[in-house]
Design an enzyme around this catalytic site. Structure first.
Site, PDB file in Angstrom:
ATOM      1  N   ASP A  31      -5.159  40.375  62.044  1.00  0.00           N
ATOM      2  CA  ASP A  31      -6.550  40.684  61.643  1.00  0.00           C
ATOM      3  C   ASP A  31      -6.862  42.233  61.535  1.00  0.00           C
ATOM      4  OD1 ASP A  31      -8.092  38.487  60.685  1.00  0.00           O
ATOM      5  OD2 ASP A  31      -8.525  37.850  62.781  1.00  0.00           O
TER       6      ASP A  31
ATOM      7  N   GLN B 181     -10.340  32.277  64.818  1.00  0.00           N
ATOM      8  CA  GLN B 181     -11.419  32.644  63.576  1.00  0.00           C
ATOM      9  C   GLN B 181     -12.908  32.860  64.285  1.00  0.00           C
ATOM     10  OE1 GLN B 181     -10.766  32.157  60.202  1.00  0.00           O
ATOM     11  NE2 GLN B 181     -13.008  32.145  59.782  1.00  0.00           N
TER      12      GLN B 181
ATOM     13  N   LYS C 206      -6.201  29.387  54.546  1.00  0.00           N
ATOM     14  CA  LYS C 206      -5.201  29.998  54.990  1.00  0.00           C
ATOM     15  C   LYS C 206      -3.955  29.297  55.102  1.00  0.00           C
ATOM     16  CE  LYS C 206      -8.423  33.042  57.608  1.00  0.00           C
ATOM     17  NZ  LYS C 206      -9.229  33.147  58.678  1.00  0.00           N
TER      18      LYS C 206
END
Ligand code: GUN
Length: 284
Positions: A120, A97, A53
């Site tokens: 997300d 995460q 990322k």
């Protein structure tokens, strides 16, 4: 029949070079799209995703902040951090995460992130908007899959789509996005009986179960479009998908490989969502 392989890696590279131009234009206006990634503990797979990322963010000019916390971090400490990140004027996206250590309730964390920074697309408000057919932050892997299909002009409307796997991150939302595109969607999961009856009927088959070579060419229809979301480490150390690629490739019309398939698209859609958020915060 031998399938055309859909390389997400190539599409992702093209999309990122377009995004770079967009981000450069935003930076000219003084807007720096900014993503904060929070990682707790030291799970090697999570660390590797997070490195990917960061690298991709740099490539397109998105500012990426990494907050690394020990696995002993309490739920309250994480909630306090999220409050700060929700409030600050710098961040446009917050990504915590997953998976989180067992003493932290993932759903509480997901619901604590401001829906306007939920790049997300996991917050119930954003999921609800997606189900209602509204524009919102779509979960990155499902959004990447739809983008791959569209890039090849693969027709979705009226097709029988079968999703194998029903996780909140991939299976459920990809089925919803396919439904939004007017596919007829069936979900298969660990309790499904006679799964092959469903998979061999699929025009579009999405496989997201996380089991090495869970399906083979024998499970699919000639001419099917096969999207393999699995990332499994084989005994020899190499990565492989949930689908046995060689046998499936002989029957499918299109197939995504592992690696270089869906994975690079996931990160690209995260950057897309971060840029979208930066625009929204600036009423652009
Ligand atoms: N862990 C595995 N995939 C994802 C993802 O897309 N987002 C987050 N936050 N965690 C993940």
């Amino acid at each position: 029949m031998t399938a055309e392989v859909i390389y997400g890696s190539e599409l992702a590279a093209n999309l990122r070079s377009e995004m770079k131009i967009e981000v450069d234009a935003l930076r000219e206006k003084g807007i720096i799209p900014t993503l904060t990634v929070v990682i707790i503990g030291d799970d090697p797979a999570s660390k590797s995703y997070v490195r990917g990322k960061q690298k991709a963010s740099k490539e397109v000019g998105v500012e990426s902040n990494l907050i690394e916390l020990p696995s002993t971090t309490s739920q309250q400490e994480l909630l306090n951090l999220i409050d700060q990140l929700n409030e600050d004027k710098v961040n446009h996206g917050i990504l915590v995460q997953l998976p989180l250590p067992k003493h932290i309730d993932e759903q509480i964390i997901i619901e604590a992130i401001s829906p306007s920074k939920d790049v997300d697309g996991f917050h119930p408000i954003n999921i609800g908007r997606m189900i209602s057919g509204k524009d919102t932050f779509f979960p990155c892997t499902p959004f990447g899959i739809i983008t791959m299909l569209k890039s090849k002009n693969i027709e979705i409307e009226g097709k029988k789509a079968v999703v194998v796997g029903r996780s909140n991150i991939v299976g459920k939302p990809v089925g919803q996005l396919l439904l939004n595109e007017n596919a007829t969607v069936t979900y298969c999961h660990s309790k499904t009986k006679n799964m092959r009856e469903f998979t061999e009927d699929a025009d579009i088959l999405i496989v997201a179960v996380g089991k090495e070579h869970f399906l083979t060419g024998d499970d699919i229809k000639t001419g099917a479009v096969v999207v393999d979301v699995g990332v499994n480490r084989m005994a020899n150390g190499k990565l492989t998908g949930d689908v046995e690629f060689e046998s499936a490739k002989e029957k499918a019309s299109y197939i995504t490989p592992v690696p270089k398939g869906v994975g690079p698209m996931t990160i690209t859609m995260l950057l897309h969502n971060t840029i979208k958020s930066a625009r929204q915060f600036n009423n652009l």
